[in-house]
Design an enzyme around this catalytic site. Structure first.
Site, PDB file in Angstrom:
ATOM      1  N   THR A 189    -114.747 -43.947  46.615  1.00 42.69           N
ATOM      2  CA  THR A 189    -115.698 -44.877  46.859  1.00 42.69           C
ATOM      3  C   THR A 189    -115.888 -45.166  48.348  1.00 42.69           C
ATOM      4  O   THR A 189    -114.894 -45.418  49.388  1.00 42.69           O
ATOM      5  CB  THR A 189    -115.285 -46.334  46.416  1.00 42.69           C
ATOM      6  OG1 THR A 189    -115.126 -46.261  44.813  1.00 42.69           O
ATOM      7  CG2 THR A 189    -116.235 -47.465  46.452  1.00 42.69           C
TER       8      THR A 189
ATOM      9  N   GLY B 277    -108.350 -58.452  40.906  1.00 41.94           N
ATOM     10  CA  GLY B 277    -107.378 -57.923  41.763  1.00 41.94           C
ATOM     11  C   GLY B 277    -107.571 -56.267  41.565  1.00 41.94           C
ATOM     12  O   GLY B 277    -108.534 -55.964  41.192  1.00 41.94           O
TER      13      GLY B 277
ATOM     14  N   CYS C  65    -109.755 -51.718  43.668  1.00 40.12           N
ATOM     15  CA  CYS C  65    -111.206 -51.606  43.867  1.00 40.12           C
ATOM     16  C   CYS C  65    -111.917 -52.882  44.155  1.00 40.12           C
ATOM     17  O   CYS C  65    -112.610 -53.103  45.422  1.00 40.12           O
ATOM     18  CB  CYS C  65    -111.838 -50.926  42.512  1.00 40.12           C
ATOM     19  SG  CYS C  65    -111.394 -49.273  42.296  1.00 40.12           S
TER      20      CYS C  65
ATOM     21  N   GLU D 131    -117.232 -42.718  41.228  1.00 43.56           N
ATOM     22  CA  GLU D 131    -116.639 -42.707  39.834  1.00 43.56           C
ATOM     23  C   GLU D 131    -116.561 -44.216  39.484  1.00 43.56           C
ATOM     24  O   GLU D 131    -116.419 -45.106  39.956  1.00 43.56           O
ATOM     25  CB  GLU D 131    -115.145 -42.392  40.035  1.00 43.56           C
ATOM     26  CG  GLU D 131    -114.407 -42.106  38.976  1.00 43.56           C
ATOM     27  CD  GLU D 131    -114.896 -41.369  37.861  1.00 43.56           C
ATOM     28  OE1 GLU D 131    -115.451 -40.482  37.860  1.00 43.56           O
ATOM     29  OE2 GLU D 131    -115.159 -42.137  36.625  1.00 43.56           O
TER      30      GLU D 131
ATOM     31  N   LYS E 132    -112.372 -47.096  34.483  1.00 44.34           N
ATOM     32  CA  LYS E 132    -111.602 -48.067  34.594  1.00 44.34           C
ATOM     33  C   LYS E 132    -110.048 -47.947  34.253  1.00 44.34           C
ATOM     34  O   LYS E 132    -109.861 -47.184  33.396  1.00 44.34           O
ATOM     35  CB  LYS E 132    -112.056 -49.131  33.519  1.00 44.34           C
ATOM     36  CG  LYS E 132    -113.287 -49.938  33.623  1.00 44.34           C
ATOM     37  CD  LYS E 132    -113.718 -50.797  32.467  1.00 44.34           C
ATOM     38  CE  LYS E 132    -113.491 -50.227  30.989  1.00 44.34           C
ATOM     39  NZ  LYS E 132    -114.970 -49.578  30.949  1.00 44.34           N
TER      40      LYS E 132
HETATM   41  N1  LIG Z   1    -108.431 -46.477  40.823  1.00 42.07           N
HETATM   42  C1  LIG Z   1    -109.689 -46.684  40.315  1.00 42.07           C
HETATM   43  O1  LIG Z   1    -109.518 -47.363  39.234  1.00 42.07           O
HETATM   44  C2  LIG Z   1    -110.746 -46.221  40.855  1.00 42.07           C
HETATM   45  C3  LIG Z   1    -112.078 -46.252  40.010  1.00 42.07           C
HETATM   46  C4  LIG Z   1    -113.328 -45.881  40.716  1.00 42.07           C
HETATM   47  C5  LIG Z   1    -113.114 -45.520  42.046  1.00 42.07           C
HETATM   48  N2  LIG Z   1    -112.020 -45.356  42.788  1.00 42.07           N
HETATM   49  C6  LIG Z   1    -112.112 -44.986  44.173  1.00 42.07           C
HETATM   50  O2  LIG Z   1    -111.464 -43.606  44.198  1.00 42.07           O
HETATM   51  C7  LIG Z   1    -110.801 -43.345  45.315  1.00 42.07           C
HETATM   52  C8  LIG Z   1    -109.279 -42.963  45.010  1.00 42.07           C
HETATM   53  O3  LIG Z   1    -108.665 -44.180  44.396  1.00 42.07           O
HETATM   54  P1  LIG Z   1    -107.297 -44.178  43.436  1.00 42.07           P
HETATM   55  O4  LIG Z   1    -107.140 -45.439  42.897  1.00 42.07           O
HETATM   56  O5  LIG Z   1    -107.307 -42.447  42.658  1.00 42.07           O
HETATM   57  O6  LIG Z   1    -106.492 -43.696  44.918  1.00 42.07           O
HETATM   58  P2  LIG Z   1    -105.041 -43.392  44.854  1.00 42.07           P
HETATM   59  O7  LIG Z   1    -104.344 -44.121  45.967  1.00 42.07           O
HETATM   60  O8  LIG Z   1    -104.196 -43.639  43.387  1.00 42.07           O
HETATM   61  O9  LIG Z   1    -104.719 -42.021  45.074  1.00 42.07           O
HETATM   62  C9  LIG Z   1    -105.288 -41.472  46.148  1.00 42.07           C
HETATM   63  C10 LIG Z   1    -104.468 -40.090  46.402  1.00 42.07           C
HETATM   64  O10 LIG Z   1    -104.959 -39.367  47.657  1.00 42.07           O
HETATM   65  C11 LIG Z   1    -104.055 -38.802  48.446  1.00 42.07           C
HETATM   66  N3  LIG Z   1    -104.330 -38.526  49.641  1.00 42.07           N
HETATM   67  C12 LIG Z   1    -104.489 -39.181  50.669  1.00 42.07           C
HETATM   68  N4  LIG Z   1    -105.136 -38.630  51.745  1.00 42.07           N
HETATM   69  C13 LIG Z   1    -105.339 -37.226  51.510  1.00 42.07           C
HETATM   70  C14 LIG Z   1    -105.769 -36.010  52.078  1.00 42.07           C
HETATM   71  N5  LIG Z   1    -106.112 -36.214  53.237  1.00 42.07           N
HETATM   72  N6  LIG Z   1    -105.694 -34.795  51.206  1.00 42.07           N
HETATM   73  C15 LIG Z   1    -105.256 -34.959  50.034  1.00 42.07           C
HETATM   74  N7  LIG Z   1    -104.821 -35.912  49.405  1.00 42.07           N
HETATM   75  C16 LIG Z   1    -104.694 -37.309  50.260  1.00 42.07           C
HETATM   76  C17 LIG Z   1    -102.947 -39.849  48.157  1.00 42.07           C
HETATM   77  O11 LIG Z   1    -101.608 -39.062  48.854  1.00 42.07           O
HETATM   78  C18 LIG Z   1    -103.236 -40.212  46.974  1.00 42.07           C
HETATM   79  O12 LIG Z   1    -102.331 -39.693  45.911  1.00 42.07           O
HETATM   80  C19 LIG Z   1    -110.924 -44.610  46.104  1.00 42.07           C
HETATM   81  O13 LIG Z   1    -112.080 -44.439  47.133  1.00 42.07           O
HETATM   82  C20 LIG Z   1    -110.994 -45.890  45.083  1.00 42.07           C
HETATM   83  O14 LIG Z   1    -112.032 -46.803  45.629  1.00 42.07           O
HETATM   84  C21 LIG Z   1    -110.788 -45.718  42.199  1.00 42.07           C
END
Ligand SMILES: NC(=O)c1ccc[n+]([C@@H]2O[C@H](COP(=O)([O-])OP(=O)(O)OC[C@H]3O[C@@H](n4cnc5c(N)ncnc54)[C@H](O)[C@@H]3O)[C@@H](O)[C@H]2O)c1
Length: 440
Positions: free
Chosen positions: A117, A259, A262, A150, A153
């Protein structure tokens, strides 16, 4: 797949499951080691089985080797974290680092997909970072950047990914759009739900969606607090308004505020993005303010009942994750409640079906914090029980045993799990949200 967190892992496993050959890369060596041992570092229903199946088939692998990851895939997804920076804006350092990784190692043409995001304009920043690395290498290699926010949920992520309501693609390149359409075709065989738009609109769509959902939550919380004061019942109001198809029943539950990883950061980020172009988002500023206050509603109820000084008191807390079916405690209301109870001198016994390990990571060793092995063990000898996450297993406990195990039969029901009249009849003093409880 660059980034193997909630989004990266789920997307990778689902793409592999329809036959793609996926290599997951992460800078977190600990995470990759866990995955290579055949374990899964997060709690997401169905994910361990999906990963195991596709690993066994040789379609899903994990690495900390950046060059190998970039060499592996014609399509490079960026699914790294975008936490809030100090001023609330999305911190893009991981996204830019991922883009630089791609630019540094790409051996030939690549389609780069922003799945994180990210604020409007980030695709341009990704493009610049890659071009900059290519220039440093003296390499001339074509590449395209598209946006693919993405919407999954946590807790229902696999179902959301494999049966999406929509797949948003921001692209100004016909060939890239064709590739994205093919990648997602297996998940929409019944009818296509791809919505193709320009890149900036795609980036804004994700923020607008989360901002709208957060707005519904804060709106309902505000009306719930009003209902409580007016002698009305928010549950009846909810049914009354949800039946209007323009409103709908989804996402109308009052509680302890939103919370997770996101909503809080995305609401902050869109406010910041708007401020940068001289626009005040007044509605969302209020949404955020209401949410901060709502996270404290149970503390206030507890203080009204037991007094400001809680030393010598003991509380049970059911639910730590920000919502059921996940172990994610980022910005969870439980954190505010537990910290405040501890600060006021109380002992707190906590239980969550999935987030105990995460809670120990968040709170560490606290002399007055007890990590209980079961809901009833948490309730043992407590002056009151606070329900913070609506896990299924909390819905219909053995109330007689629960009453016997508590020192006082008091329940602060932060998720309105129980009917006030029924629970009163069972001998409990009940404090729900927006309904007529013991404090009415
Ligand atoms: N979690 C959700 O429900 C959700 C839903 C939709 C969108 N998003 C979005 O998706 C994105 C990721 O969210 P998430 O919850 O999966 O995050 P997360 O923190 O679970 O995972 C992110 C991963 O990226 C890795 N990372 C960081 N820098 C890196 C790099 N330079 N190279 C390789 N890996 C690297 C981290 O070590 C971590 O494992 C965010 O922008 C979030 O807003 C999340």
């Amino acid at each position: 797949m660059i980034g193997s967190g909630y989004v990266g892992l789920v997307s990778s496993a689902c793409f592999a499951d329809v036959g793609n050959d996926v290599l997951c890369y992460d800078v977190d060596a600990r995470k990759i080691a866990i995955l290579e041992r055949g374990e899964v570092p997060i709690h997401e229903p169905g994910l361990p089985e999906l990963i195991a199946r596709n690993r066994a088939a040789g379609r899903l692998q994990f690495t900390t080797d950046a060059a190998a990851a970039v060499a592996h895939g014609a399509v490079q997804f960026i699914a790294v974290g975008t936490p809030a920076d100090e001023d609330g804006s999305a911190d893009l350092k991981h996204v830019v680092a991922a883009a630089r990784t791609i630019g540094r190692h790409m051996p030939e043409s690549r389609l780069v997909v922003d799945k994180s995001t990210v604020p409007v304009g980030t695709a341009d920043a990704v493009r610049h970072a890659i071009a900059d690395e290519l220039a440093t290498r003296g390499a001339v290699i074509p590449f395209t950047v598209v946006s693919n926010p993405e919407f999954l949920k946590e807790g229902a992520a696999i179902d959301d990914f494999t049966r999406p309501d929509r797949v948003v693609i921001g692209s100004d390149d016909a060939e890239a759009t064709r590739t994205m359409r093919m990648l997602y075709a297996p998940f929409q065989r019944n009818h296509e739900r791809l919505i193709v738009m320009d890149v900036r609109s795609a980036e804004l769509t994700k923020y607008a969606a989360n901002a709208m959902l957060a707005t519904r939550i804060s709106f309902m919380n505000e009306i719930a607090n009003l209902a409580e004061r007016l002698g009305a019942d928010i549950e009846q109001v909810r049914r009354g308004i949800g039946s209007d198809p323009r409103i709908g029943f989804h996402f109308l539950y009052p509680g302890l505020g939103y919370g997770g990883s996101c909503f809080p950061k995305d609401v902050k980020a869109i406010i910041r993005t708007a401020a940068n172009v001289g626009v005040d988002l007044d509605v969302l500023a209020a949404v955020e303010r209401v949410n901060e206050a709502q996270k404290r509603v149970l503390v206030e109820k507890i203080v009204r009942r037991f007094g400001a000084d809680l030393s010598g008191r003991r509380f049970a807390v059911w639910g730590l994750a920000f919502k059921p079916n996940t172990d994610d405690m980022r910005e969870a209301p439980s954190r505010v409640l537990i910290s405040e109870l501890l600060r006021r001198g109380a002992a707190v016994a906590v239980y969550d079906p999935a987030a105990m390990t995460e809670a120990q990571r968040v709170f560490g060793r606290e002399p007055n914090l007890i990590y209980a092995a079961s809901p009833l063990a948490a309730a043992d000898g407590a002056d009151a029980l606070a329900i913070v996450t609506e896990w299924k297993e909390f819905r219909s406990p053995d109330f007689e045993t629960l009453r016997a195990r508590l020192k006082q039969p008091v329940i602060f029901d932060g998720r309105n799990l129980y009917e006030p009249a029924d629970i009163r009849r069972l001998g409990f003093e009940h404090y729900p949200i927006g309904r007529q409880g013991a404090d009415a």
